[in-house]
Design a protein around this motif. Sequence first.
Motif, mmCIF file in Angstrom:
data_model
loop_
_atom_site.group_PDB
_atom_site.id
_atom_site.type_symbol
_atom_site.label_atom_id
_atom_site.label_comp_id
_atom_site.label_asym_id
_atom_site.label_seq_id
_atom_site.Cartn_x
_atom_site.Cartn_y
_atom_site.Cartn_z
ATOM 1 N N PHE A 33 0.859 -1.181 0.000
ATOM 2 C CA PHE A 33 0.000 0.000 0.000
ATOM 3 C C PHE A 33 0.896 1.232 0.000
ATOM 4 O O PHE A 33 2.094 1.143 0.234
ATOM 5 C CB PHE A 33 -0.955 0.002 1.201
ATOM 6 C CG PHE A 33 -0.299 0.040 2.554
ATOM 7 C CD1 PHE A 33 -0.142 1.234 3.238
ATOM 8 C CD2 PHE A 33 0.159 -1.130 3.158
ATOM 9 C CE1 PHE A 33 0.461 1.274 4.488
ATOM 10 C CE2 PHE A 33 0.753 -1.106 4.404
ATOM 11 C CZ PHE A 33 0.910 0.096 5.075
ATOM 12 N N PHE A 34 0.315 2.377 -0.302
ATOM 13 C CA PHE A 34 1.086 3.616 -0.264
ATOM 14 C C PHE A 34 0.330 4.656 0.537
ATOM 15 O O PHE A 34 -0.882 4.551 0.738
ATOM 16 C CB PHE A 34 1.420 4.127 -1.671
ATOM 17 C CG PHE A 34 0.234 4.617 -2.452
ATOM 18 C CD1 PHE A 34 -0.154 5.956 -2.383
ATOM 19 C CD2 PHE A 34 -0.491 3.759 -3.249
ATOM 20 C CE1 PHE A 34 -1.247 6.408 -3.097
ATOM 21 C CE2 PHE A 34 -1.586 4.199 -3.969
ATOM 22 C CZ PHE A 34 -1.961 5.528 -3.888
ATOM 23 N N TYR A 35 1.066 5.655 0.991
ATOM 24 C CA TYR A 35 0.477 6.737 1.766
ATOM 25 C C TYR A 35 1.015 8.057 1.235
ATOM 26 O O TYR A 35 2.235 8.255 1.165
ATOM 27 C CB TYR A 35 0.820 6.583 3.250
ATOM 28 C CG TYR A 35 0.193 7.645 4.127
ATOM 29 C CD1 TYR A 35 -1.190 7.737 4.269
ATOM 30 C CD2 TYR A 35 0.973 8.558 4.806
ATOM 31 C CE1 TYR A 35 -1.765 8.709 5.066
ATOM 32 C CE2 TYR A 35 0.402 9.531 5.621
ATOM 33 C CZ TYR A 35 -0.963 9.605 5.742
ATOM 34 O OH TYR A 35 -1.537 10.558 6.531
ATOM 35 N N THR A 36 0.105 8.938 0.826
ATOM 36 C CA THR A 36 0.481 10.277 0.400
ATOM 37 C C THR A 36 0.492 11.161 1.639
ATOM 38 O O THR A 36 -0.519 11.263 2.340
ATOM 39 C CB THR A 36 -0.506 10.814 -0.650
ATOM 40 O OG1 THR A 36 -0.490 9.919 -1.777
ATOM 41 C CG2 THR A 36 -0.125 12.211 -1.104
ATOM 42 N N ILE A 37 1.621 11.777 1.903
ATOM 43 C CA ILE A 37 1.839 12.528 3.138
ATOM 44 C C ILE A 37 1.396 13.969 2.941
ATOM 45 O O ILE A 37 2.046 14.732 2.219
ATOM 46 C CB ILE A 37 3.324 12.465 3.546
ATOM 47 C CG1 ILE A 37 3.781 11.013 3.618
ATOM 48 C CG2 ILE A 37 3.558 13.184 4.865
ATOM 49 C CD1 ILE A 37 5.279 10.822 3.542
ATOM 50 N N SER A 38 0.308 14.348 3.574
ATOM 51 C CA SER A 38 -0.198 15.710 3.469
ATOM 52 C C SER A 38 0.866 16.689 3.985
ATOM 53 O O SER A 38 1.286 16.602 5.129
ATOM 54 C CB SER A 38 -1.484 15.842 4.283
ATOM 55 O OG SER A 38 -1.965 17.159 4.212
ATOM 56 N N GLY A 39 1.318 17.577 3.118
ATOM 57 C CA GLY A 39 2.360 18.535 3.495
ATOM 58 C C GLY A 39 3.759 17.957 3.475
ATOM 59 O O GLY A 39 4.729 18.654 3.727
ATOM 60 N N GLY A 40 3.878 16.656 3.180
ATOM 61 C CA GLY A 40 5.180 16.005 3.128
ATOM 62 C C GLY A 40 5.801 15.850 4.504
ATOM 63 O O GLY A 40 5.228 16.245 5.515
ATOM 64 N N ILE A 41 6.978 15.259 4.519
ATOM 65 C CA ILE A 41 7.761 15.133 5.742
ATOM 66 C C ILE A 41 9.181 15.567 5.417
ATOM 67 O O ILE A 41 9.805 15.063 4.493
ATOM 68 C CB ILE A 41 7.686 13.704 6.339
ATOM 69 C CG1 ILE A 41 8.483 13.615 7.637
ATOM 70 C CG2 ILE A 41 8.097 12.645 5.341
ATOM 71 C CD1 ILE A 41 8.256 12.326 8.413
ATOM 72 N N GLU A 42 9.653 16.562 6.134
ATOM 73 C CA GLU A 42 10.956 17.154 5.880
ATOM 74 C C GLU A 42 12.072 16.305 6.503
ATOM 75 O O GLU A 42 11.833 15.520 7.427
ATOM 76 C CB GLU A 42 11.002 18.572 6.454
ATOM 77 C CG GLU A 42 10.045 19.542 5.784
ATOM 78 C CD GLU A 42 10.376 19.802 4.327
ATOM 79 O OE1 GLU A 42 11.574 19.890 3.977
ATOM 80 O OE2 GLU A 42 9.438 19.924 3.524
#
Length: 93
Positions: free
Chosen positions: A37-46
Amino acid sequence: MIELRVTNNTGEPVAQAHFRGVLQSPGRSTPWVDETFFYTISGGIEPGETLEWSLAPDSTGAWGNPSISDDAQLSIEVLRLDGPTGDMLWERP
């Protein structure tokens, strides 16, 4: 519900992560679930940032099997990480 605590140790911002999840009971040779599965990270992770996620798998699929025992254990493997523009940053060999 899948609870994950993740830290970005890549040195690059990550926008999407691809995983393999295996849900298996001790002493059972066949896992209840073995899916990617995949997860789209809202705002990303720095880089260096740590986030906590609560992911709700599709309860109509294998994850929602009512026969899954309470002692089942989940292992998560990172397969791939993508950057903000969709470029692949890392992939498991």
